[in-house]
Enzyme design. Structure first.
Site, PDB file in Angstrom:
ATOM      1  N   ARG A  11      26.429  53.009  -2.280  1.00 18.84           N
ATOM      2  CA  ARG A  11      25.658  53.374  -1.101  1.00 18.84           C
ATOM      3  C   ARG A  11      25.610  54.904  -1.016  1.00 18.84           C
ATOM      4  O   ARG A  11      26.408  55.604  -1.634  1.00 18.84           O
ATOM      5  CB  ARG A  11      26.287  52.769   0.148  1.00 18.84           C
ATOM      6  CG  ARG A  11      26.247  51.254   0.168  1.00 18.84           C
ATOM      7  CD  ARG A  11      27.253  50.672   1.166  1.00 18.84           C
ATOM      8  NE  ARG A  11      27.007  51.135   2.522  1.00 18.84           N
ATOM      9  CZ  ARG A  11      27.892  51.011   3.520  1.00 18.84           C
ATOM     10  NH1 ARG A  11      29.079  50.455   3.303  1.00 18.84           N
ATOM     11  NH2 ARG A  11      27.585  51.438   4.728  1.00 18.84           N
ATOM     12  N   SER A  13      26.173  56.846   1.667  1.00 18.50           N
ATOM     13  CA  SER A  13      27.035  57.510   2.639  1.00 18.50           C
ATOM     14  C   SER A  13      28.100  58.344   1.930  1.00 18.50           C
ATOM     15  O   SER A  13      28.490  58.062   0.787  1.00 18.50           O
ATOM     16  CB  SER A  13      27.709  56.484   3.549  1.00 18.50           C
ATOM     17  OG  SER A  13      28.754  55.811   2.872  1.00 18.50           O
ATOM     18  N   LYS A  83      36.945  45.104   2.068  1.00 19.37           N
ATOM     19  CA  LYS A  83      36.811  44.404   3.354  1.00 19.37           C
ATOM     20  C   LYS A  83      35.355  44.090   3.676  1.00 19.37           C
ATOM     21  O   LYS A  83      35.086  43.248   4.529  1.00 19.37           O
ATOM     22  CB  LYS A  83      37.437  45.219   4.481  1.00 19.37           C
ATOM     23  CG  LYS A  83      36.745  46.529   4.800  1.00 19.37           C
ATOM     24  CD  LYS A  83      37.399  47.215   5.990  1.00 19.37           C
ATOM     25  CE  LYS A  83      36.662  48.498   6.358  1.00 19.37           C
ATOM     26  NZ  LYS A  83      37.238  49.130   7.572  1.00 19.37           N
ATOM     27  N   ASP A  84      34.402  44.771   2.998  1.00 18.62           N
ATOM     28  CA  ASP A  84      32.981  44.527   3.226  1.00 18.62           C
ATOM     29  C   ASP A  84      32.392  43.519   2.248  1.00 18.62           C
ATOM     30  O   ASP A  84      31.204  43.203   2.327  1.00 18.62           O
ATOM     31  CB  ASP A  84      32.187  45.838   3.113  1.00 18.62           C
ATOM     32  CG  ASP A  84      32.517  46.810   4.236  1.00 18.62           C
ATOM     33  OD1 ASP A  84      32.904  46.352   5.317  1.00 18.62           O
ATOM     34  OD2 ASP A  84      32.399  48.030   4.010  1.00 18.62           O
ATOM     35  N   THR A 126      33.892  50.688  18.740  1.00 18.34           N
ATOM     36  CA  THR A 126      34.176  49.945  17.510  1.00 18.34           C
ATOM     37  C   THR A 126      33.168  48.824  17.364  1.00 18.34           C
ATOM     38  O   THR A 126      32.763  48.209  18.354  1.00 18.34           O
ATOM     39  CB  THR A 126      35.600  49.370  17.478  1.00 18.34           C
ATOM     40  OG1 THR A 126      35.765  48.605  16.270  1.00 18.34           O
ATOM     41  CG2 THR A 126      35.868  48.461  18.664  1.00 18.34           C
ATOM     42  N   SER A 128      33.950  46.342  15.296  1.00 18.74           N
ATOM     43  CA  SER A 128      34.792  45.286  14.739  1.00 18.74           C
ATOM     44  C   SER A 128      35.352  44.380  15.830  1.00 18.74           C
ATOM     45  O   SER A 128      36.052  44.842  16.740  1.00 18.74           O
ATOM     46  CB  SER A 128      35.952  45.914  13.948  1.00 18.74           C
ATOM     47  OG  SER A 128      36.963  44.970  13.702  1.00 18.74           O
ATOM     48  N   LEU A 129      35.056  43.088  15.735  1.00 21.04           N
ATOM     49  CA  LEU A 129      35.632  42.134  16.680  1.00 21.04           C
ATOM     50  C   LEU A 129      37.146  42.075  16.530  1.00 21.04           C
ATOM     51  O   LEU A 129      37.876  41.906  17.507  1.00 21.04           O
ATOM     52  CB  LEU A 129      35.028  40.745  16.453  1.00 21.04           C
ATOM     53  CG  LEU A 129      33.523  40.606  16.693  1.00 21.04           C
ATOM     54  CD1 LEU A 129      33.056  39.208  16.322  1.00 21.04           C
ATOM     55  CD2 LEU A 129      33.172  40.913  18.141  1.00 21.04           C
ATOM     56  N   ARG A 130      37.628  42.230  15.303  1.00 20.17           N
ATOM     57  CA  ARG A 130      39.072  42.215  15.046  1.00 20.17           C
ATOM     58  C   ARG A 130      39.761  43.363  15.767  1.00 20.17           C
ATOM     59  O   ARG A 130      40.801  43.175  16.420  1.00 20.17           O
ATOM     60  CB  ARG A 130      39.312  42.323  13.534  1.00 20.17           C
ATOM     61  CG  ARG A 130      40.768  42.540  13.131  1.00 20.17           C
ATOM     62  CD  ARG A 130      40.879  42.907  11.665  1.00 20.17           C
ATOM     63  NE  ARG A 130      40.188  44.153  11.353  1.00 20.17           N
ATOM     64  CZ  ARG A 130      40.711  45.355  11.511  1.00 20.17           C
ATOM     65  NH1 ARG A 130      41.941  45.497  12.025  1.00 20.17           N
ATOM     66  NH2 ARG A 130      40.026  46.442  11.188  1.00 20.17           N
ATOM     67  N   ARG A 131      39.202  44.562  15.637  1.00 23.96           N
ATOM     68  CA  ARG A 131      39.796  45.708  16.322  1.00 23.96           C
ATOM     69  C   ARG A 131      39.687  45.550  17.839  1.00 23.96           C
ATOM     70  O   ARG A 131      40.586  45.935  18.581  1.00 23.96           O
ATOM     71  CB  ARG A 131      39.107  46.995  15.868  1.00 23.96           C
ATOM     72  CG  ARG A 131      39.481  47.415  14.453  1.00 23.96           C
ATOM     73  CD  ARG A 131      38.640  48.564  13.955  1.00 23.96           C
ATOM     74  NE  ARG A 131      39.100  49.050  12.648  1.00 23.96           N
ATOM     75  CZ  ARG A 131      38.347  49.706  11.790  1.00 23.96           C
ATOM     76  NH1 ARG A 131      37.070  49.942  12.084  1.00 23.96           N
ATOM     77  NH2 ARG A 131      38.838  50.123  10.637  1.00 23.96           N
ATOM     78  N   ARG A 154      28.391  51.885  15.330  1.00 22.70           N
ATOM     79  CA  ARG A 154      28.155  51.786  13.895  1.00 22.70           C
ATOM     80  C   ARG A 154      27.705  53.142  13.371  1.00 22.70           C
ATOM     81  O   ARG A 154      27.550  54.089  14.117  1.00 22.70           O
ATOM     82  CB  ARG A 154      27.104  50.698  13.604  1.00 22.70           C
ATOM     83  CG  ARG A 154      27.598  49.288  13.922  1.00 22.70           C
ATOM     84  CD  ARG A 154      26.736  48.217  13.276  1.00 22.70           C
ATOM     85  NE  ARG A 154      26.627  48.443  11.850  1.00 22.70           N
ATOM     86  CZ  ARG A 154      25.459  48.439  11.203  1.00 22.70           C
ATOM     87  NH1 ARG A 154      24.332  48.241  11.859  1.00 22.70           N
ATOM     88  NH2 ARG A 154      25.427  48.659   9.902  1.00 22.70           N
ATOM     89  N   GLY A 155      27.504  53.219  12.072  1.00 20.40           N
ATOM     90  CA  GLY A 155      27.136  54.485  11.436  1.00 20.40           C
ATOM     91  C   GLY A 155      28.252  54.969  10.538  1.00 20.40           C
ATOM     92  O   GLY A 155      29.338  54.390  10.485  1.00 20.40           O
ATOM     93  N   VAL A 157      31.179  57.627   8.973  1.00 23.11           N
ATOM     94  CA  VAL A 157      32.359  58.190   9.635  1.00 23.11           C
ATOM     95  C   VAL A 157      32.002  59.439  10.423  1.00 23.11           C
ATOM     96  O   VAL A 157      32.429  59.615  11.574  1.00 23.11           O
ATOM     97  CB  VAL A 157      33.458  58.507   8.592  1.00 23.11           C
ATOM     98  CG1 VAL A 157      34.603  59.279   9.241  1.00 23.11           C
ATOM     99  CG2 VAL A 157      33.980  57.211   7.975  1.00 23.11           C
ATOM    100  N   GLN A 158      31.211  60.308   9.826  1.00 25.82           N
ATOM    101  CA  GLN A 158      30.855  61.547  10.507  1.00 25.82           C
ATOM    102  C   GLN A 158      30.048  61.278  11.779  1.00 25.82           C
ATOM    103  O   GLN A 158      30.242  61.953  12.803  1.00 25.82           O
ATOM    104  CB  GLN A 158      30.060  62.465   9.561  1.00 25.82           C
ATOM    105  CG  GLN A 158      30.886  63.043   8.429  1.00 25.82           C
ATOM    106  CD  GLN A 158      31.012  62.100   7.226  1.00 25.82           C
ATOM    107  OE1 GLN A 158      30.615  60.942   7.284  1.00 25.82           O
ATOM    108  NE2 GLN A 158      31.562  62.615   6.137  1.00 25.82           N
ATOM    109  N   ARG A 160      30.234  58.643  13.675  1.00 27.93           N
ATOM    110  CA  ARG A 160      31.141  58.082  14.684  1.00 27.93           C
ATOM    111  C   ARG A 160      31.991  59.182  15.310  1.00 27.93           C
ATOM    112  O   ARG A 160      32.214  59.196  16.525  1.00 27.93           O
ATOM    113  CB  ARG A 160      32.021  57.004  14.045  1.00 27.93           C
ATOM    114  CG  ARG A 160      31.208  55.837  13.501  1.00 27.93           C
ATOM    115  CD  ARG A 160      32.104  54.724  12.977  1.00 27.93           C
ATOM    116  NE  ARG A 160      31.327  53.779  12.167  1.00 27.93           N
ATOM    117  CZ  ARG A 160      31.727  52.547  11.890  1.00 27.93           C
ATOM    118  NH1 ARG A 160      32.877  52.099  12.348  1.00 27.93           N
ATOM    119  NH2 ARG A 160      30.973  51.749  11.154  1.00 27.93           N
ATOM    120  N   CYS A 249      32.256  38.065   9.360  1.00 26.28           N
ATOM    121  CA  CYS A 249      32.323  39.077  10.414  1.00 26.28           C
ATOM    122  C   CYS A 249      31.940  38.486  11.764  1.00 26.28           C
ATOM    123  O   CYS A 249      31.794  39.205  12.746  1.00 26.28           O
ATOM    124  CB  CYS A 249      31.423  40.261  10.081  1.00 26.28           C
ATOM    125  SG  CYS A 249      29.683  39.818   9.952  1.00 26.28           S
TER     126      CYS A 249
END
Length: 299
Positions: A11, A13, A83-84, A126, A128-131, A154-155, A157-158, A160, A249
């Site tokens: 990708r 990113s 994880k993705d 976040t 993430s439902l887990r987080r 979403r997006g 790291v920078q 976010r 997810c």
């Protein structure tokens, strides 16, 4: 057959490129003279940022285009955050290498010096439902029973971090592995709170890179030296548990394993029907299948 050039899909990113470059550098280190070319693509998951992943295809939106390119022979490898990676890969493809695991922990990031104990409500960004279920559960111990509300974020790291700096959230949660790979784990504008893996259970495969390729490529002498046995075992166990749970997810699930003295230690969390279940199991590495089945049964 001697391979002179390996083409790796990634990708666009900054994190995806950094992760792919780590694999490229490892390949070059074990095979001097090898040329590695990075092929950058923008996936559907990168193009659609205003919706949660579960609304338009889940984790596969980051992977499908690379799998098609692998099968067409346009690239030789694709590097993914494990994880993705969906549970089922396209026929003819497999995880051909698993390098050593990075820091698997989650990190709560807040603005430097901010005192969240003075807020009436704390807003955490976040996707993430887990987080989400875990920060809402442990937030009362962090912030003296102040209610925690999560909003979708979403997006890259920078992006976010910029939204946090702009005041859109009181805090955001990111993976330590991504921060480390981007070398932005100590920005003076932010405070970093690292959760241990028992308190905030990571996503299955968090911190691990999965190198996907055509089945049989794992035997290429240019590839197999970057394999890490312990990371492979942990990823295999974590993915097997997720597969047994039929978990993508679309529901909050965390699975993390580590190996000490030849023995697995497994932590898990799952929320279903408003009930949260946690597990902590141990078992021998040669009992991987039965341990996965027991973990899935208890969750």
């Amino acid at each position: 057959m001697k391979i002179d050039t390996i083409r790796i899909g990634t990708r666009k990113s900054a994190l995806a490129v950094a992760q792919t470059q780590l694999v490229a550098d490892a390949l070059i280190k074990v095979t001097p003279g090898l040329t590695v070319q990075l092929t950058k693509r923008q996936t559907e998951g990168d193009r659609i940022l205003n919706k949660p992943l579960l609304e338009f295809g889940g984790k596969g939106v980051f992977v499908t285009e690379f799998e098609d390119a692998l099968l067409r022979g346009e690239i030789d490898l694709a590097v993914h955050s494990a994880k993705d990676l969906p549970m089922d890969l396209k026929e003819g493809l497999g995880i051909v290498a698993v390098p050593a695991r990075e820091d698997p922990r989650d990190v709560l990031i807040t603005l430097k010096g901010s005192d969240l104990n003075k807020r009436e409500e704390i807003v955490i960004g976040t996707s993430s439902l887990r987080r989400r279920i875990q920060i809402e559960e442990i937030g009362s111990t962090l912030w003296k029973e102040i209610p925690v509300r999560c909003e979708n974020l979403r997006g890259n790291v920078q992006t976010r971090l910029k939204r946090l700096a702009d005041g859109d959230f009181d805090g955001i949660i990111l993976a330590a592995a991504g921060l480390n790979r981007l070398n932005i784990q100590s920005d003076p504008a932010f405070d970093y709170h690292y959760f241990d893996c028992e308190t905030m259970i990571p996503a299955g495969g968090q911190g691990i890179l999965a190198v996907e390729g055509r089945i049989g490529m794992e035997n290429w002498p240019e590839i197999w030296p970057i394999e890490n046995k312990e990371a492979r075992l942990c990823l295999t166990l974590e993915r097997k548990i997720l597969k047994l749970l039929n978990a993508g997810c679309h529901e909050p699930v965390g699975i993390y394993s580590r190996i000490e003295e030849g023995q697995f230690e497994v932590f898990g969390i799952r929320s279903r029907d408003s009930q949260i279940k946690r597990i902590h199991l141990k078992g021998k590495t040669e009992e991987l299948d039965s341990l996965a089945e027991e973990a899935a049964k208890r969750l």
